[in-house]
Scaffold this motif. Structure first.
Motif, short mmCIF file in Angstrom:
data_model
loop_
_atom_site.label_atom_id
_atom_site.label_comp_id
_atom_site.label_asym_id
_atom_site.label_seq_id
_atom_site.Cartn_x
_atom_site.Cartn_y
_atom_site.Cartn_z
N VAL A 309 0.84 -1.20 0.00
CA VAL A 309 0.00 0.00 0.00
C VAL A 309 0.87 1.25 0.00
N ASN A 310 1.86 1.27 0.88
CA ASN A 310 2.64 2.50 1.09
C ASN A 310 3.56 2.86 -0.06
N GLN A 311 4.23 1.87 -0.63
CA GLN A 311 5.27 2.14 -1.62
C GLN A 311 4.65 2.34 -3.00
N SER A 312 4.01 3.48 -3.16
CA SER A 312 3.23 3.74 -4.37
C SER A 312 3.14 5.24 -4.60
N VAL A 709 2.00 13.44 -1.87
CA VAL A 709 1.67 13.85 -0.51
C VAL A 709 2.74 13.36 0.47
N SER A 710 3.06 12.08 0.40
CA SER A 710 4.01 11.48 1.37
C SER A 710 5.45 11.50 0.88
N PHE A 711 5.65 11.69 -0.42
CA PHE A 711 6.98 11.65 -1.04
C PHE A 711 7.63 10.28 -0.91
N GLN A 712 6.81 9.26 -0.73
CA GLN A 712 7.33 7.89 -0.67
C GLN A 712 7.51 7.34 -2.08
#
Length: 913
Positions: A309-312, A709-712
Motif C-alpha cells: 500500500v505505502n510504496q506507491s 503527498v508522502s513523497f514515498q
C-alpha cells in the motif's frame, strides 16, 4: 574542546546473566531473553514469554541474532579519509566542516539521513540538532521508503499520525484483511499469531489482497490478486458498495466525522459497481463480490496493510481509501476492528514520534507558527527551522546537483535501498563531505564516506524503540561497546557540543535524552489541551532505575501515576472508538480519493512491471542477517519470479540467469518460473548489495517517482524488460577463506557454515582457475594438494584443493546452470567436523553427490532448525505424513516461527500426489 569519554555503566554481575531486550528487525517489536556470558562475550537468545508483542515467539531472523555478533565485520575505530583517527579528531572535523558549509552556503546545504534502526534517543538528538540548532529541515530517514504514506494517511484522516488498534485485536476479530503485506515473511510472529487465532476461532476469515500469491495466502479464505497500483479503486468500490447496501454506521459518521459526502461522491464516480472495480483491478467479479460481502457482514473487521500500500505514487490515497471504509462503518479503535498499519522497521514509529521525517518538526508538530513557537521555547533556540526539509529522493537529488554539500548518514544504506540508486551513488561520490556512522566496516554507502564513525550495534545499544501498536520497549545493552564504537546519541551530542551548543545537549546517558523527550511530548499538551496525540509526559520524571527496568508499554502515557507502579500501568490499547480525533473540529476527515494509475506505464520498450519486496530470512541490505549461515540457505541468490508465459515469450528457463533493465539501471537475477504472479509482472527481492553481488542491486533499477503527498517512492511498479543473460559458463566455489573474484560478470557471495559460497557466471572464460585459487589461498594454507576433473569437449572443469588433509576449496564450472547441489559439499566444511574426508567422500566430492548411505538434506527449508527439503521428503515418505504438524513432530521443521509451513505443505502435496 576535547571529546568526553563514555562507557556503559556496568553493575557487578555474575559471569552469566539473563537480560530482556527487543529484537532489531521488523516493527512487530518482539521481546527477547538474552543469556549473556560476559567472560566469553557470547549471547544466546530466545523469545520473551512475557512480552505482549510475541509471548515467546521469534522468527528465523530473531532466533539467529546471536549469530550476527561477530566482530570481524565491525567498524571499530573512527576513520578520516581512509586512515584511523581519534574520536576527538573525527568529531572535530565533522563539526567544523558542517559549520563551515553553513557559514558559506546556509543551513539548507547540510543534511542528516537517519534510519528506523536508530533508537528513539538517537533520533531525538539528531532531529534536535538539525531542526532546532542548525536551522535546516533536512533531517529525513529511510522510514520515508516504508511508512511515510501511512503517516500522511493518518494525519489527513485523524489529524495525527496515530495507529488506532493493537495486536490483541487479532484474537478478537472475525475478518482480517491483509493488504499489500506478505505478513508470513515480513512480520512472521504476527502472522503466526493470526494463524493461531484462526485455528481458535472457526468464524475468523482471512482475505489477502496482493498481486502475488505469497506465503500469506496459506491461511487465506480468499486471495484477491489485485492489479499493481489499483488498490484505491478496490476500496473506493467497497465504500460505494457499503453505501448502496445501507451498511454504514450513520451515527458514527454524523457524530465523529466530516467530509463523507465528498468521499462517497468521488468513490461512486471512480468505482460505482462491482463490474467496474473488477475491470480496473483486473479481478474476477465474483472475487470482488465475495470480499465486499464479507466486509459488509462482519462488524469485527481488521485491515492490516504494509508496503504494498505505502510504496506507491498513490500510497497516501490508498491509505485513506482503506481508512474511509472503516470510518464509514464505525469500525475503528474498537475491539477487533480498525485500520492497522504494520510498521516495517524496529523503530520507524519512534522516529516518527520525535519528528525524524523532513516533513515533521518535532514531537508530532508541524511547521505552523504556533508549533514552531512551542518548539523554540522548549528547546530554547532561536534558530528552529520554519519549513520542511527535503524528503529522501529530493534530498539525494540535492546532493547530486550540489545544493547539499555535507551529509551525515546514520545506520542505513541508501546507495542500495533508494530508487534510482546508481544516481545516489554518483551523488555521494561527488559530494563535498560525506559522514557515515554505522556498526559495520563495509557497506555500499559507508565505502563512499570521507569520515566513518563506528556506532554501537544491537547487543550494545541502550535505549527505546516503538513497535506497530504504539508499544515502547527497551533495547538493552547485553555486551560492552565493541572496540572504540559509541552510541549514536553520544556521537551526535559530541558534535553538537563542538558546534557550540553545549547547554542544549547536556546528555550523559540515554535516560537523560528519554526524560527530555517525554517532557517535550507533554509541553503545552496537557490532557485538557490535548493538542497532540503522542504524549508520554507521565514518564518525564522516570528515574535511571525505572528506565532500566521499564516494561513494554503503549502510549499515550499522560499521568505520572504510571511511574508509581509501572509494571501494572493500564495501557491505552485502542484509540478513536468514541471519536476524539486531533483535527480542529475533533472529527475525523473522510478524504475524497480517486484511482490514479502509476505514473510510468509499461510500453513496447518496457513491457513488464517490476514489483519488489523482502525475503523471509533476510533483512534490508544484509549487513546483519548476511552474517548468519543458516539465514543464507533458504534463498541464497537474488532471483526473479516470472510467469511461464512471460518466461517463454522472453526466452527464459527455470534456473537461468536473466538481465532485468529499466530506464534507470539494470541487474542480474536467477529465474524462478512460477504461477504465483500475474502475467506481465515480475518480482525481485530487495536485499543484495555490492558487498554480496556484482550486479544484483535492485535499487538501481527502481524508478524514482514518489507520492505527491508522502513523497514515498513507488517501489512496486517500475516498467522493465527482461532477457536471458548469455553466459559462456556457470559455476560455483565453496572456499574456507574469502576470495577476490574481480572481472567476472556474475558473482554472488553467501556466508556458509565454515565456508564462503560464490555463485558465478561469465561471458569470458577464466583461464587457470587452479592457479587463481592457489594464489589467493596460499596466505591461509600454504602448499595445496589438488583433485581435478576436466572434460574440455563438454566445457566442464571441477577441482578441489586440500591442505594437510583439510578441504580448502571446491570449484565446479560447466556450460550452463545445471550444476550439482551445494548443500552436501558445504557440509564438508562444517567446523564441527573433527575428521578428514573419508575416501568415499573424497571420491564423490567432484560429483557433488554424497556417497551411498550418506544423508543429503537438500535445500534448506526451515532456517530455525536447519532442516532441508530432502530430509522433509524422506520423513513424509517413511512416516506417511500428511500434515505440517506431523512433519514438525518428526523433524522439528515448522515448529518455531512457522514461516516455512507453506513450503512444507507444498512438499507434502508433491510427495503424496
Amino acid at each position: 574542546m576535547t571529546v568526553e569519554t563514555f562507557e556503559i555503566p556496568v553493575k557487578e554481575v555474575t559471569d552469566v546473566q539473563t537480560i530482556k531486550t527487543t529484537c532489531a528487525y521488523c516493527g512487530v517489536g518482539c521481546g527477547i531473553q538474552a543469556t549473556v556470558s560476559h567472560s566469553q562475550r557470547t549471547v544466546a537468545v530466545k523469545g520473551d514469554p512475557e512480552h505482549p508483542a510475541n509471548f515467546g515467539r521469534l522468527c528465523s531472523k530473531g532466533s539467529a541474532l546471536a549469530e550476527t555478533l561477530d566482530l570481524s565485520s565491525r567498524l571499530l575505530e573512527p576513520q578520516i579519509y581512509g586512515r584511523t583517527a581519534s574520536w576527538d579528531d573525527a568529531l572535530t572535523l565533522v563539526a567544523s566542516k558542517f559549520q563551515q558549509v553553513i557559514e558559506e552556503h546556509g543551513p539548507e546545504a547540510v543534511a542528516f539521513y537517519g534510519s528506523g534502526q536508530l533508537l528513539t534517543e538517537d533520533y531525538y538528538v539528531a532531529n534536535k540538532l538539525m531542526k532546532g540548532f542548525l536551522g535546516s529541515g533536512n533531517m529525513d530517514t529511510n522510514s520515508r521508503l516504508c511508512m511515510s504514506s501511512s503517516v500522511s494517511g493518518h494525519k489527513r484522516a485523524f489529524g495525527s499520525d496515530t495507529v488506532p488498534n493493537c495486536y490483541e485485536d487479532y484474537e478478537h476479530t472475525d475478518l482480517i484483511v491483509l493488504v499489500g503485506s506478505n505478513t508470513a515473511w515480513c512480520h512472521p510472529v504476527s502472522f503466526q499469531r493470526i494463524r493461531q487465532a484462526k485455528e481458535n476461532n472457526p468464524n475468523l476469515k482471512v482475505v489477502v489482497i496482493d498481486p502475488r500469491k505469497t506465503d500469506s495466502c496459506d491461511i487465506a479464505d480468499l486471495h484477491v490478486p489485485v492489479k499493481v497500483g489499483s488498490d484505491v479503486a478496490l476500496f473506493n468500490g467497497l465504500l460505494a458498495y457499503l453505501y448502496q447496501e445501507n451498511a454504514l454506521d450513520q451515527d458514527y459518521i454524523n457524530q465523529h466525522t466530516e467530509g463523507f459526502d465528498q468521499a462517497i461522491q468521488a468513490a461512486q464516480l471512480d468505482a460505482f459497481n462491482v463490474a467496474t472495480v473488477a475491470e480496473k483491478c483486473r479481478l474476477a467479479p465474483h472475487v470482488v463480490e465475495i470480499f465486499y460481502r464479507w466486509f459488509k457482514e462482519t462488524n469485527k473487521t481488521l485491515t492490516l496493510y504494509s508496503q504494498g500500500v505505502n510504496q506507491s505514487s498513490s500510497g497516501s490515497d490508498k491509505v485513506n481509501a482503506i481508512i474511509n471504509c472503516h470510518l464509514a462503518t464505525g469500525r475503528i479503535g474498537k475491539e477487533g476492528a480498525g485500520p492497522f498499519s504494520l510498521t516495517g522497521q524496529p523503530n520507524a514509529m519512534g522516529g516518527r514520534e520525535v519528528g525524524g521525517l523532513a516533513t515533521q518538526l518535532a514531537e508530532h508538530m508541524e511547521f505552523s507558527e504556533q508549533d514552531r513557537d512551542i518548539v523554540q521555547r522548549f528547546w530554547q533556540s532561536d534558530n528552529v527551522t520554519d519549513k520542511p526539509g527535503l524528503p529522501a529522493v529530493d534530498l539525494f537529488d540535492a546532493v547530486a546537483n550540489g545544493k547539499i554539500k555535507a551529509i551525515w548518514i546514520m545506520a542505513t544504506n541508501p546507495v542500495v535501498s533508494l530508487p534510482n540508486a546508481d544516481k545516489v551513488k554518483q551523488a555521494l561520490q561527488q559530494c563535498e563531505f560525506v559522514v557515515v556512522s554505522d556498526c559495520v566496516a563495509h557497506t555500499d554507502t559507508l565505502d563512499l564516506a570521507h569520515v566513518k564513525l563506528p556506532a554501537a550495534g544491537w547487543s550494545e545499544k541502550d535505549g527505546t524503540v516503538t513497535n506497530s501498536e504504539r508499544r515502547i520497549s527497551r533495547q538493552r545493552a547485553l555486551l560492552p561497546l565493541a572496540g572504540n564504537a559509541k552510541p549514536d546519541w553520544w556521537i551526535i551530542t559530541q558534535v553538537a557540543r563542538k558546534m557550540g551548543f553545549e547547554n542544549a545537549f547536556p546528555y550523559e546517558t540515554p535516560a537523560d535524552v528519554f526524560r527530555e523527550h517525554a517532557r517535550f511530548s507533554g509541553f503545552e499538551n496537557s490532557p485538557e489541551q490535548r493538542l497532540r496525540s503522542f504524549n508520554i509526559s507521565g514518564l518525564a520524571e522516570i528515574t535511571d532505575e525505572q528506565y532500566q527496568s521499564f516494561p513494554p508499554t503503549q502510549w499515550p502515557i499522560v499521568s505520572s501515576d504510571a511511574l508509581q507502579d509501572i509494571n501494572n500501568f493500564e495501557n491505552t490499547k485502542r484509540l478513536f472508538a468514541e471519536g476524539g480525533f486531533f483535527t480542529p473540529t475533533r472529527k475525523a476527515k473522510f478524504v475524497a480519493v480517486e484511482h490514479r494509475a502509476p505514473q510510468n506505464a509499461p510500453d513496447a520498450d518496457w513491457p513488464l512491471i517490476l514489483n519488489t519486496g523482502r525475503l523471509r530470512d533476510q533483512w534490508h541490505t544484509m549487513t546483519r542477517t548476511g552474517l548468519s549461515a543458516r539465514l543464507n540457505q533458504h534463498k541464497p541468490e537474488p532471483f526473479v519470479e516470472i510467469t511461464p508465459a512471460d518466461a517463454q515469450a522472453n526466452g527464459l528457463e527455470q534456473g537461468q540467469l536473466a538481465l532485468i533493465e529499466s530506464q534507470w539501471g539494470k541487474m542480474l537475477a536467477r529465474v524462478t518460473v512460477t504461477d504465483r504472479i500475474a502475467q506481465g509482472e515480475i518480482f525481485v527481492p530487495m536485499h543484495w548489495t555490492a558487498q554480496f553481488s556484482s550486479h544484483s542491486r535492485m535499487g538501481g533499477v527502481v524508478n524514482p517517482v514518489v507520492d505527491p503527498v508522502s513523497f514515498q517512492p513507488e517501489s512496486k511498479h517500475t516498467p522493465v524488460r527482461i532477457s536471458a543473460f548469455s553466459a559462456a559458463w556457470h559455476g560455483f566455489i565453496l572456499s574456507r577463506h574469502p576470495l577476490v573474484l574481480d572481472g567476472i560478470d556474475y558473482v554472488v557471495l553467501t556466508k556458509g557454515n565454515g565456508y564462503f559460497r560464490y555463485e558465478l557466471a561469465g561471458k569470458r572464460d577464466v583461464k587457470n582457475w587452479q592457479g587463481h585459487l592457489a594464489y589467493q589461498l596460499k596466505p591461509y594454507s600454504g602448499e595445496l594438494d589438488w583433485q581435478t576433473f576436466q572434460d574440455q569437449t563438454k566445457k566442464v572443469f571441477r577441482t578441489a584443493c586440500f591442505h594437510e588433509g583439510e578441504l580448502q576449496a571446491v570449484l565446479i564450472t560447466g556450460p550452463d546452470s545445471h550444476l550439482p547441489e551445494r548443500e552436501w559439499i558445504g557440509s564438508l566444511f562444517d567446523p564441527a567436523r573433527e575428521t578428514e574426508l573419508e575416501a568415499d567422500e573424497r571420491m564423490a566430492l567432484l560429483t557433488g553427490k554424497p556417497p551411498l548411505g550418506t544423508p543429503d538434506v537438500g535445500k534448506i527449508v526451515c532456517a530455525c532448525f536447519n532442516v532441508g527439503a530432502k530430509t522433509i521428503e524422506n520423513a513424509i515418505k517413511d512416516g506417511k505424513l500428511t500434515t505440517p504438524q506431523d512433519v514438525g513432530k518428526c523433524c522439528k521443521a515448522g515448529t518455531n516461527c512457522g514461516s516455512c509451513v507453506p513450503e512444507i505443505k507444498e512438499i507434502i502435496s508433491a510427495v503424496n500426489s
